[in-house]
Write a protein that holds these residues in place. Sequence first.
Motif, PDB file in Angstrom:
ATOM      1  N   PHE A  36     -59.811 -15.510 -26.459  1.00 36.94           N
ATOM      2  CA  PHE A  36     -60.835 -15.905 -25.514  1.00 36.94           C
ATOM      3  C   PHE A  36     -61.426 -14.710 -24.774  1.00 36.94           C
ATOM      4  CE2 PHE A  36     -59.165 -19.991 -26.481  1.00 36.94           C
ATOM      5  CZ  PHE A  36     -60.256 -20.840 -26.330  1.00 36.94           C
ATOM      6  N   GLY A  37     -60.707 -13.606 -24.750  1.00 38.59           N
ATOM      7  CA  GLY A  37     -61.298 -12.387 -24.197  1.00 38.59           C
ATOM      8  C   GLY A  37     -62.475 -11.916 -25.027  1.00 38.59           C
ATOM      9  N   MET A  38     -62.327 -11.962 -26.339  1.00 36.52           N
ATOM     10  CA  MET A  38     -63.428 -11.583 -27.228  1.00 36.52           C
ATOM     11  C   MET A  38     -64.603 -12.559 -27.101  1.00 36.52           C
ATOM     12  SD  MET A  38     -62.556  -8.768 -28.626  1.00 36.52           S
ATOM     13  CE  MET A  38     -61.752  -8.426 -27.043  1.00 36.52           C
ATOM     14  N   ALA A  39     -64.287 -13.848 -26.933  1.00 35.58           N
ATOM     15  CA  ALA A  39     -65.348 -14.842 -26.748  1.00 35.58           C
ATOM     16  C   ALA A  39     -66.094 -14.603 -25.443  1.00 35.58           C
ATOM     17  CB  ALA A  39     -64.749 -16.250 -26.765  1.00 35.58           C
ATOM     18  N   THR A  40     -65.368 -14.184 -24.404  1.00 32.90           N
ATOM     19  CA  THR A  40     -66.000 -13.895 -23.112  1.00 32.90           C
ATOM     20  C   THR A  40     -67.008 -12.762 -23.242  1.00 32.90           C
ATOM     21  OG1 THR A  40     -64.020 -14.605 -21.916  1.00 32.90           O
ATOM     22  CG2 THR A  40     -65.576 -13.209 -20.726  1.00 32.90           C
ATOM     23  N   LEU A  41     -66.614 -11.677 -23.896  1.00 32.60           N
ATOM     24  CA  LEU A  41     -67.525 -10.551 -24.080  1.00 32.60           C
ATOM     25  C   LEU A  41     -68.763 -10.969 -24.863  1.00 32.60           C
ATOM     26  CD1 LEU A  41     -65.033  -7.646 -24.928  1.00 32.60           C
ATOM     27  CD2 LEU A  41     -66.301  -7.994 -22.806  1.00 32.60           C
ATOM     28  N   ALA A  42     -68.561 -11.764 -25.906  1.00 34.80           N
ATOM     29  CA  ALA A  42     -69.680 -12.162 -26.763  1.00 34.80           C
ATOM     30  C   ALA A  42     -70.676 -13.048 -26.032  1.00 34.80           C
ATOM     31  CB  ALA A  42     -69.147 -12.896 -28.002  1.00 34.80           C
ATOM     32  N   VAL A  43     -70.167 -13.998 -25.231  1.00 31.65           N
ATOM     33  CA  VAL A  43     -71.047 -14.980 -24.587  1.00 31.65           C
ATOM     34  C   VAL A  43     -71.557 -14.503 -23.232  1.00 31.65           C
ATOM     35  CG1 VAL A  43     -71.152 -17.333 -23.672  1.00 31.65           C
ATOM     36  CG2 VAL A  43     -69.968 -16.891 -25.816  1.00 31.65           C
ATOM     37  N   LEU A  44     -70.733 -13.821 -22.467  1.00 36.29           N
ATOM     38  CA  LEU A  44     -71.130 -13.391 -21.130  1.00 36.29           C
ATOM     39  C   LEU A  44     -71.974 -12.120 -21.144  1.00 36.29           C
ATOM     40  CD1 LEU A  44     -70.912 -13.843 -18.062  1.00 36.29           C
ATOM     41  CD2 LEU A  44     -68.800 -12.505 -18.096  1.00 36.29           C
ATOM     42  N   ILE A  45     -71.716 -11.217 -22.093  1.00 37.52           N
ATOM     43  CA  ILE A  45     -72.427  -9.927 -22.129  1.00 37.52           C
ATOM     44  C   ILE A  45     -73.469  -9.884 -23.248  1.00 37.52           C
ATOM     45  CG2 ILE A  45     -72.178  -7.434 -22.321  1.00 37.52           C
ATOM     46  CD1 ILE A  45     -70.871  -8.641 -19.817  1.00 37.52           C
ATOM     47  N   PHE A  46     -73.047 -10.099 -24.470  1.00 36.92           N
ATOM     48  CA  PHE A  46     -73.937  -9.854 -25.608  1.00 36.92           C
ATOM     49  C   PHE A  46     -74.973 -10.956 -25.830  1.00 36.92           C
ATOM     50  CE2 PHE A  46     -70.244  -7.153 -26.635  1.00 36.92           C
ATOM     51  CZ  PHE A  46     -70.905  -5.941 -26.823  1.00 36.92           C
ATOM     52  N   LEU A  47     -74.628 -12.211 -25.538  1.00 35.58           N
ATOM     53  CA  LEU A  47     -75.625 -13.268 -25.724  1.00 35.58           C
ATOM     54  C   LEU A  47     -76.781 -13.132 -24.726  1.00 35.58           C
ATOM     55  CD1 LEU A  47     -74.896 -16.950 -26.659  1.00 35.58           C
ATOM     56  CD2 LEU A  47     -76.813 -16.345 -25.213  1.00 35.58           C
ATOM     57  N   PRO A  48     -76.516 -12.955 -23.410  1.00 38.82           N
ATOM     58  CA  PRO A  48     -77.641 -12.706 -22.495  1.00 38.82           C
ATOM     59  C   PRO A  48     -78.438 -11.462 -22.872  1.00 38.82           C
ATOM     60  CG  PRO A  48     -75.686 -13.302 -21.257  1.00 38.82           C
ATOM     61  CD  PRO A  48     -75.249 -13.097 -22.677  1.00 38.82           C
ATOM     62  N   LEU A  49     -77.763 -10.458 -23.425  1.00 42.24           N
ATOM     63  CA  LEU A  49     -78.462  -9.248 -23.863  1.00 42.24           C
ATOM     64  C   LEU A  49     -79.407  -9.580 -25.009  1.00 42.24           C
ATOM     65  CD1 LEU A  49     -78.660  -6.176 -23.399  1.00 42.24           C
ATOM     66  CD2 LEU A  49     -76.898  -5.897 -25.163  1.00 42.24           C
ATOM     67  N   ALA A  50     -78.950 -10.423 -25.931  1.00 42.79           N
ATOM     68  CA  ALA A  50     -79.812 -10.851 -27.037  1.00 42.79           C
ATOM     69  C   ALA A  50     -81.022 -11.621 -26.520  1.00 42.79           C
ATOM     70  CB  ALA A  50     -79.016 -11.714 -28.011  1.00 42.79           C
TER      71      ALA A  50
ATOM     72  N   GLY B 173     -65.106 -14.073 -31.752  1.00 43.12           N
ATOM     73  CA  GLY B 173     -65.773 -14.107 -30.448  1.00 43.12           C
ATOM     74  C   GLY B 173     -67.264 -14.388 -30.584  1.00 43.12           C
ATOM     75  N   PHE B 174     -67.914 -13.702 -31.528  1.00 45.05           N
ATOM     76  CA  PHE B 174     -69.344 -13.913 -31.736  1.00 45.05           C
ATOM     77  C   PHE B 174     -69.621 -15.268 -32.399  1.00 45.05           C
ATOM     78  CE2 PHE B 174     -69.143  -9.353 -31.158  1.00 45.05           C
ATOM     79  CZ  PHE B 174     -70.279  -9.115 -30.379  1.00 45.05           C
ATOM     80  N   GLY B 175     -68.593 -15.853 -32.984  1.00 43.88           N
ATOM     81  CA  GLY B 175     -68.748 -17.199 -33.530  1.00 43.88           C
ATOM     82  C   GLY B 175     -69.052 -18.223 -32.456  1.00 43.88           C
ATOM     83  N   GLU B 176     -68.675 -17.922 -31.189  1.00 49.25           N
ATOM     84  CA  GLU B 176     -68.945 -18.849 -30.091  1.00 49.25           C
ATOM     85  C   GLU B 176     -70.432 -18.911 -29.735  1.00 49.25           C
ATOM     86  OE1 GLU B 176     -66.694 -20.884 -28.969  1.00 49.25           O
ATOM     87  OE2 GLU B 176     -65.204 -19.962 -30.290  1.00 49.25           O
ATOM     88  N   TRP B 177     -71.211 -17.984 -30.248  1.00 45.96           N
ATOM     89  CA  TRP B 177     -72.669 -18.057 -30.039  1.00 45.96           C
ATOM     90  C   TRP B 177     -73.229 -19.377 -30.558  1.00 45.96           C
ATOM     91  CZ3 TRP B 177     -75.580 -12.845 -31.313  1.00 45.96           C
ATOM     92  CH2 TRP B 177     -75.225 -11.885 -30.371  1.00 45.96           C
ATOM     93  N   ALA B 178     -72.654 -19.882 -31.646  1.00 46.63           N
ATOM     94  CA  ALA B 178     -73.174 -21.106 -32.263  1.00 46.63           C
ATOM     95  C   ALA B 178     -73.081 -22.282 -31.307  1.00 46.63           C
ATOM     96  CB  ALA B 178     -72.419 -21.391 -33.559  1.00 46.63           C
TER      97      ALA B 178
END
Length: 476
Positions: free
Chosen positions: A307-321, A363-368
């Motif tokens: 869930f740490g990896m999911a946090t980085l993907a959704v909290l940081i990288f998704l808003p960046l996208a 983690g990036f799979g949570e983008w879906a």
Amino acid sequence: MMVGRFRILKMIKRITVEPGMLFYYIGIYFLYSALQPLIYQRTCEDYVRSINSNQSCQAMHTWNDTNAVIKISKDASHWIRYTTICYSVPSLIVDILMGSWSDYFGRKLPMILPGIGQALAAIIYVLISEIVSMHTYWFCIASALSGLWGGPTATIAGMFSYITSDSTQETRTTRFSILQSMTYIAGVVSPFVAGAVLKATSYTAVFSISGGFFLLTSIYCALLKDPGQHKKKVENCCELFNPTHFVESIKTVVKKRDNRSQIILLIIAYLIVQIIKAGELDIMYLFLTDNLKFSVSEFSYFFGYKFGMATLAVLIFLPLAKHFKVPDDIICASGLLCKITALTMFGLSKNTTLAAISILFDGFGEWAVTSYEALLSKSVPENEIGKLLGIVSFTGDISLLLGAVIFNSLYPALKPFHAGGTYFVACGGLAVSLGLLALAQFLTRSKKKDDNPEKADPNLPAKTNNAAFSNLGYAD
């Protein structure tokens, strides 16, 4: 410097239900960190008593009797499946009701009730921990109780409905990603702390802390200001349980509108992803303990890392996208591809290293998940959001039910052939979800080619500069 402070203050002012989501999911993950191990332990203790053995369940990974370990694993898997079913069945009805309540009676009520139900369930888990003679079916009773009050799916739907009323279409995906990230932040913090608490104290302490966070969630949500514009006062209980709530919720999905087909396709695609997400979590403890010989504390740490990896993907990288105007459908497709990669690697894992690497993609799979929710929230007017998300949470409970049944049935059946076989089957399901997403996009673009732009439906969301996303029929 002043600009940075202004942005921080602006972000702080936007905080509404996010702490409530964080509190609720800290409670959920405290519960999850202890519940499956306790079911596993109770199943083992029942087996040991049945054969009049003095073997210790705490050291089961050192047993030489492979058949006994396999039997305990199968029995534990069955009880996990039963508890999921007992939660999901009553929750199916409650989810639709609460979704409609959100549109009619305000956004707060569906956020308050689930925490109360989970706190009552936590009391039963405390009793099970303390009273050894309590039968294993009490796990099912506790699960049914939490389902009757609305569980995690009802909470998510209620809070996303709140955010929808408190955001614009331009900011909604980012707001959704931040709200969703609260579940992952809780997933990072809770397993590590719960593992340490469990090691130092007992199951009772873990379940007590869990129940406390559930109550805190309900209190916090009760203190929020309701942003709903269509709030109606509840006159009596008959209004709450009127069959009209079910009829109107179903109509929200099936009634004729230009993007009806896309809504239905997205709901089905989202359902598939949720089935796989629920199922993989259901068997993860069994997979890691059976194949990589994880202890309870090691499982908690791995769960937190996931869930740490999911946090980085959704909290940081998704808003960046979203900052760089990446369309939601592209984000969703990227998430599905990452999830397929992650499950393939995890299923092939013979050591902790490969399992850990797979989580980087997971983690990036949570983008879906976040993207599907955002796409659906933008497909109907605000006064129908609660009902649509109620149907979505209904499918979420269907996914818990199906995920438990499918994965806990496939895992023991496929394990003799390949321990990761269930994860490979899941990859096929994700490929189907990706195909449905592509079909929804194709149908929308085909319709736009056939329509005269001068006669566009004025009720559709307004176009933006994001041309690729506008082709899907949604604004962002």
